[in-house]
Design an enzyme around this catalytic site. Sequence first.
Site, PDB file in Angstrom:
ATOM      1  N   HIS A 209      -9.660   2.313   0.590  1.00  0.00           N
ATOM      2  CA  HIS A 209      -8.211   2.139   0.539  1.00  0.00           C
ATOM      3  C   HIS A 209      -7.851   1.609  -0.843  1.00  0.00           C
ATOM      4  CE1 HIS A 209      -4.171   1.487   1.295  1.00  0.00           C
ATOM      5  NE2 HIS A 209      -4.196   0.607   2.281  1.00  0.00           N
TER       6      HIS A 209
ATOM      7  N   CYS B 108       0.800  -1.231   0.000  1.00  0.00           N
ATOM      8  CA  CYS B 108       0.000   0.000   0.000  1.00  0.00           C
ATOM      9  C   CYS B 108       0.832   1.280   0.000  1.00  0.00           C
ATOM     10  CB  CYS B 108      -0.952  -0.037   1.183  1.00  0.00           C
ATOM     11  SG  CYS B 108      -1.873  -1.576   1.197  1.00  0.00           S
TER      12      CYS B 108
ATOM     13  N   HIS C  56      -2.409   8.166   6.551  1.00  0.00           N
ATOM     14  CA  HIS C  56      -2.724   6.909   5.881  1.00  0.00           C
ATOM     15  C   HIS C  56      -4.140   6.504   6.313  1.00  0.00           C
ATOM     16  CE1 HIS C  56      -2.005   3.266   3.737  1.00  0.00           C
ATOM     17  NE2 HIS C  56      -2.030   2.495   4.794  1.00  0.00           N
TER      18      HIS C  56
END
Lengths: 357, 85, 399
Positions: free
Chosen positions: C328, C160, C293
């Site tokens: 996400h 990620c 994040h």
Amino acid sequence: MTRPVYINGIGSVSAQKTFDNSVFLEDVTYRSDTIINVISPDYKSYIPPAAARRMAKGIKMSTVSAKTAIQEADLEENKIDAIIVGTGLGCIGDSEKFVRDIIDNNEQYLTPTRFIQSSHNTVAGQLALGMGCKGHNFTYVHSAISFESALLDAKLQLENKEADNILVGGVDELVDHHIDTHRLIEHIKQEPVATMAVLKSGTKGAIFSEGAHFFVLSGEKSHSCHAELVGVSTFNNLSKNQVSEKARSFLEENNLTSDSIDLIILGYNGDVEFDGYYDGLANGLFSNTCQIYYKHLVGEFDTASGFAFWLGNKIIRHHNIPPVLRLNSVEVSEPKLILCYNQYRGENHSFTLLRKC
Amino acid sequence: MTELKLELKEKIIEQLNLEDVSADDIADQDPLFGEGLGLDSIDALELIVMLDKDYGIKLADPKEGRKIFESVETMAAYITANRSA
Amino acid sequence: MGAGVAITGIGIISAIGGNVSENYRSLISGKIGIDKITQIETVHKDEIMVGEIKDDNPTLEKRLKFLENQNSRTVLIGCIAAQEAVEQAGILDINDVRTGFISGTTVGGMDKSEQYFYDYFDRPEVRQHITGLHAGDSTKKIADHIGLKEGFVTTISTACSSAANAIMLGARMIKSRQLDRVIVGGTDSLSKFTINGFKTLMILSDTYNTPFDDNRKGLNLGEAAAYLVLESDAIVNKENKTVLGYLKGYGNANDAYHQTASSEHGDGAVLAMQKALEVAGMDPSEIDYVNAHGTATPNNDLSEGRALIRLFNGKVPEFSSTKAFTGHTLAAAGGVEAVYSILGLQNDVIFPNLNYKTQMKEFDISPVTKVKNKPLNTVLSNSFGFGGNCSTLIFSKAK
């Protein structure tokens, strides 16, 4: 001012017996096949069982190769500032199994381990976890230049003094579904070819394989130093007739000409459709240079050029070119400057330059 | 219950790939995580799948697993009380 | 310290819009992109919510004038975002200077690989997707689409944080004069593979994700592609280019704690942020806003929150996670949030952390929950991934 970059330790697990650094292709394994697997070291003597229980083959190969390189560089693991890995497909064995489980079990009863191992950066991540290395941790996944991308990143950091010691590697595993599908599209040869007949097979496709090659690159030359990494450059697309021109300009950027190259390592894999890319250099610019090849011994995979890099380092260290590698009969007693050129299916070309130091 | 406990030990070894461990090495009350067998949070997720697949018990929150997976003893007790498969 | 590396173009496609201006409008109007999944047939469709790009593949193919079913969705959305970035940068001939393309992806062509896994053997007409399983294949196709020929093209896959790391490498290559121009970012489409993978980790929420909320239940997966054009000062000066913002700092570190989870106190995150500040030559007090994040998993938000408190010595600047909007987006997340950081700097606005209700028990910091206008000079953006991978980028306003 940038500083030079040295290769202070090397490690290999390949389809030849290369995991032991004390020998150099003395005992070559000859085969006749369309796919070849690595000659595995005894993983248990490198990795404790508790740590190994969730490790994919790619991680095991990488761990052995990395440990070998670090040990040879005579470095404590905590002196490694960064870990950079190149891999075409990562631990694809687990990816395949996870996809199979999704389909076969209709998305039920899936377990996390296979998914975690499927992340392309699982090798770099697990090496960092095992060594407690909190530095820069990158993974490049770009087909035949995955390994060279990692080299380039490491070189940039060492030159700019962002790091002192970097573990750089390339790894790929060979697994079933990948083999079956690549046979369908003739990227893998249809008929077995004997090791020493690869070059003249006259057929489409390559002999697929696997391997892990790791290196300790440092800003300081150590007593274990093999060579200096002078340059690395990659190209997205090149036509056959552009290769020589790019080789020349790559050497010029490093203040060299083709005459100064003692040895060229070419990535011939016996694919009749694409070996022509190497012919331009072999028959032209470097026709009077000692030429060698290696994919007949270790096969083709995305990070196969990691083996060429290992080979260059070995040759500089041992002053010895095993005859099984030779493409022509030009002699060279002690190669000082070695150029590697690789491409895959006409794409992702790379030049890498090593110098004795 | 004794049979179930042996079955669980064998399944744990197989599912978690504990190559160097045999069922005899795991005592019923041995802690599975941390000090004892040294399992971690990923193993806990693996065990949750095992509960679902082999015993028809679904856990929605991984935190529920902590108590259940304390030892083979606690696992067996939970399965006996809740199993549907 | 120099101005940093100039950003001259941005492009994006996500669940909240098919281009930069649509994304901006959604961000300031609070339009969430999270919904039930429609384009992938999955048994989990009633238990998950996702940030899906509304257009289906045929619509995207038409928009790009591509032939039907020749490319993974990862390629399609990547082409759209990269093309927008290149156009915005006013690039007429992409090969006129040493131009590179660095893309982050985790799934690559997995959407097609999983669809045709068993079909390849009987259906020659789908075999074009076999090589698509290579993550690098998607990058190659996007590079071809924007007309790059021989230049430097590579792919980064660090879960990620992939796009953030692609941006970082691009900046380093411009600074060390290896390249004059580089297009950087990432792309990831939704796939059964990631849906089921995250499901096994039990970190998917069954409702709208709620970053930094005490009752957060996990993340919503999303899909997106986002790219920036970075150019050397020499080109910017020579061509008198409009600069949208600067990339001032970057840092990558490894948590070296666990294969998927972040350490309790966010050691890797602190290291990454420290490195980025060091490269930028900045003091923590100079950061005006943090785009966190903030995935809304119990583990991430706690670890990241603690890391922020440590780095800023308790004086944490205003922060928010935009993942309640987009979900996400995995490898693309660092690119998406880089674009949002630049939009924030350009418009002096902080985008809200939607769905936040309850203060977390473990600390007393809380995110910005409403659109807030405030002069912004510097934005810090975090992206963390599996394998302990932690990355931070620092952006500053164009002068």
